[in-house]
Write an enzyme that holds these catalytic residues in place. Structure first.
Site, PDB file in Angstrom:
ATOM      1  N   HIS A   1      21.564 -23.502 -16.416  1.00 34.96           N
ATOM      2  CA  HIS A   1      20.946 -22.190 -16.722  1.00 34.96           C
ATOM      3  C   HIS A   1      20.162 -21.574 -15.916  1.00 34.96           C
ATOM      4  CE1 HIS A   1      23.596 -22.162 -20.613  1.00 34.96           C
ATOM      5  NE2 HIS A   1      23.419 -23.408 -20.209  1.00 34.96           N
TER       6      HIS A   1
ATOM      7  N   ASP B   1      15.633 -15.711 -11.210  1.00 37.56           N
ATOM      8  CA  ASP B   1      15.974 -16.195 -12.691  1.00 37.56           C
ATOM      9  C   ASP B   1      17.571 -16.220 -12.546  1.00 37.56           C
ATOM     10  OD1 ASP B   1      16.256 -16.075 -15.439  1.00 37.56           O
ATOM     11  OD2 ASP B   1      15.144 -14.126 -15.814  1.00 37.56           O
TER      12      ASP B   1
HETATM   13  O1  F6P Z   1      17.694 -21.317 -19.204  1.00 35.50           O
HETATM   14  C1  F6P Z   1      16.518 -21.576 -19.557  1.00 35.50           C
HETATM   15  C2  F6P Z   1      15.997 -21.784 -21.072  1.00 35.50           C
HETATM   16  O2  F6P Z   1      16.311 -23.084 -21.481  1.00 35.50           O
HETATM   17  C3  F6P Z   1      16.735 -20.864 -21.895  1.00 35.50           C
HETATM   18  O3  F6P Z   1      17.971 -21.164 -22.263  1.00 35.50           O
HETATM   19  C4  F6P Z   1      16.031 -20.753 -22.916  1.00 35.50           C
HETATM   20  O4  F6P Z   1      16.001 -19.314 -23.611  1.00 35.50           O
HETATM   21  C5  F6P Z   1      14.584 -20.833 -22.568  1.00 35.50           C
HETATM   22  O5  F6P Z   1      14.776 -21.574 -21.241  1.00 35.50           O
HETATM   23  C6  F6P Z   1      13.978 -21.214 -23.682  1.00 35.50           C
HETATM   24  O6  F6P Z   1      12.871 -22.200 -22.971  1.00 35.50           O
HETATM   25  P1  F6P Z   1      12.184 -23.293 -23.882  1.00 35.50           P
HETATM   26  O7  F6P Z   1      13.419 -23.980 -24.654  1.00 35.50           O
HETATM   27  O8  F6P Z   1      11.333 -24.142 -23.219  1.00 35.50           O
HETATM   28  O9  F6P Z   1      11.438 -22.660 -24.891  1.00 35.50           O
END
Ligand code: F6P
Length: 519
Positions: A184, A391
């Protein structure tokens, strides 16, 4: 103290792995999704489910299946438990983690090595061997827990940078299921990626999948270069041969539930928070930014741009309000704790310098806002400011567009370094490092005539209506199950169909590579 990455020397687990079992490795079985955060509907799961979780929720509910990942809880001193919850056609299985495992794997390697390097921020890294070993150890732990749950014909879709080596461990246990991986976040150019500790193992981890998906063609191209430099090669049709396996890789840009979000924004117009916000603006134009508090989001540069706007355009004083909604994130990671202080200070200084007794230029909020209110605030805002320094995709950009009223749409000011810029070409694209240029784009957005706003918005909306989250799922899963030659050992490989490079292979029992990174 010796810190070793766990070996893949496992015995195959369970009768499901017997090759004579009908249905083994045949596509078309249950969908199993794996991600670090799992939004268990009862609230038993992770409370911080973000964009990834929202996107996958719809896919799983539509198809039914199993969602597996971390529970959001830690345990100290006792064996972590894996709990299952059934809701309609989806089973959620979540496992606790020991505090040390969470620290090494999530706070450590995932968010102080992979995250900064993948976002081109070598200055934000904090490497150590304990974290590196912890990342592989916890991936092995998750693989063992998952191994108890999977069936021979399950199609396994693993998500994001937390779990790159997961398939290697599953293959090492003998699983031959279809396995796909979607990243992602961005994948950086080969020279940057090579800075990662255990880079070779990470790269080999990708090769254990049948399909590896990236957000943009640039990420996919960077990956292809990395494979080529690592001695692998590209075949036709997005196929690669590396580390003794053949697999496919390509760009699958993630979408949103466009119509669903548009409806949410319509409802949001009547939301109490949105109505109070609208009244409090007293006719001022609203500029909105919504981001986790993360250095990749370019929040500091955005505040600089807003300051430039006010400094260079005194007529805008008391005529615009910038609302920055920024839930705190990963506060246990030192680089994030530092950023929280920095951004708060910068906003305080800006408000102190430009504000007045009856005007606060920047409204800054650290708490998350409910979905309906957020959608309504997007619709209320004349300008959506989405200016990350880098991003993977950025779903805020897509949601801002989907939330706009067709008769009077706002303007998206979008970083050209967000994956979304590939599709949302008629946004005002900016270089977020150049605050003067971003300020000029915000001014242009504020002054843009209705006809131009409509034209730009319609073009973006057409893309979003086509590239929905459903279509993303269909495209990825369709590709994963379609080609039945994938996952085969490459000619000249070691002949062991465990999907692993010689160093990682359980079959040949060679000296594993991680032996070299003990300390
Ligand atoms: O893609 C990055 C990501 O994993 C997203 O899916 C998510 O919104 C964000 O980071 C959240 O990060 P964390 O799980 O570290 O709070």
């Amino acid at each position: 103290m010796a810190v070793a990455i766990p070996s893949l020397d496992h015995e195959p687990v369970g009768s499901a792995l017997r090759p004579d079992r009908p249905g083994l490795d045949k596509a078309g079985g249950r969908l199993v999704v794996v991600s670090n955060r799992v939004p268990v509907p009862s609230g038993a799961g992770s409370p911080n489910a973000g964009g990834l979780a929202v996107a996958l929720d719809a896919a799983l509910k539509q198809r039914g299946g199993l969602w597996f990942g971390w529970s959001g809880n830690t345990v100290d001193g006792r064996e972590p438990e894996t709990e299952s919850h059934e809701f309609a056609n989806v089973s959620y299985a979540v496992t606790d983690l020991a505090q040390r495992d969470l620290d090494d794997y999530y706070h450590g390697f995932a968010n102080r090595a992979l995250w900064p390097v993948c976002h081109y921020r070598l200055d934000m890294t904090g490497f150590n061997r304990r974290n590196t070993a912890g990342y592989f150890r916890v991936n092995e732990f998750f693989a063992r827990r998952l191994a108890q749950l999977i069936r021979p014909d399950d199609v396994i879709w693993i998500h994001d940078y937390h779990f790159i080596p997961l398939a290697s461990y599953l293959r090492g246990m003998g699983f031959t299921n279809r396995m796909g991986f979607f990243l992602h976040i961005p994948w950086p150019p080969a020279d940057l990626a090579a800075v990662l500790p255990a880079y070779d193992l990470i790269l080999r981890g990708f090769s254990s999948y049948d399909l590896v998906g990236f957000q943009t063609p640039l990420d996919a191209e960077n990956f292809a270069n990395a494979i080529a430099r690592g001695g692998g090669r590209a075949l036709d049709n997005g196929c690669y041969e590396a580390h003794g396996r053949r697999f496919r890789a390509g760009a699958f840009p993630i979408g949103i539930d466009t119509q669903g979000f548009r409806r949410l924004a319509e409802q949001g117009e009547r939301n109490a928070v949105v109505r109070r916000t609208a009244a409090s603006l007293e006719g001022k134009q609203l500029i909105i930014g919504v981001d986790r508090l993360d250095y990749s989001k370019g929040i500091g540069e955005r505040i600089d741009a807003f300051s430039c706007l006010i400094e260079n355009n005194p007529a805008l004083r008391n005529r615009v309000t910038f609302l920055q909604i920024t839930p705190k994130s990963r506060s246990e990671v030192p680089e994030y704790a530092h950023l929280q202080r920095e951004v708060a200070e910068q906003i305080g200084e800006t408000n102190g310098r430009y504000g007045d007794v009856d005007w606060t230029p920047i409204r800054y909020i650290n708490k998350p806002i409910g979905h309906t209110a957020l959608a309504g605030l997007y619709r209320l805002a004349r300008v959506g400011l989405v200016t990350p320094l880098r991003d993977g995709m950025n779903l805020v950009a897509k949601e801002y567009v989907a939330a706009q009223a067709s008769a009077d749409p706002g303007v998206l000011v979008l970083s050209r370094f967000a994956g979304a810029a590939y599709e949302l070409e008629t946004a005002l694209l900016v270089n977020p490092y150049d605050s003067d240029a971003t300020a000029a784009a915000i001014k242009r957005a504020l002054e843009m005539p209705l006809d131009e706003r409509k034209e730009r918005w319609s073009a973006m909306m057409r893309r979003l209506e086509t590239n929905t989250v459903d279509r993303w799922c269909d495209a990825f899963l369709g590709t994963l199950v379609a080609a039945d030659h994938q996952g085969m050992p490459a000619p000249g490989g070691d002949g062991e169909d465990d999907g692993l490079s010689p160093e990682l292979s359980t079959g040949v029992r060679r000296q594993p590579l991680w032996g070299a990174i003990k300390n």
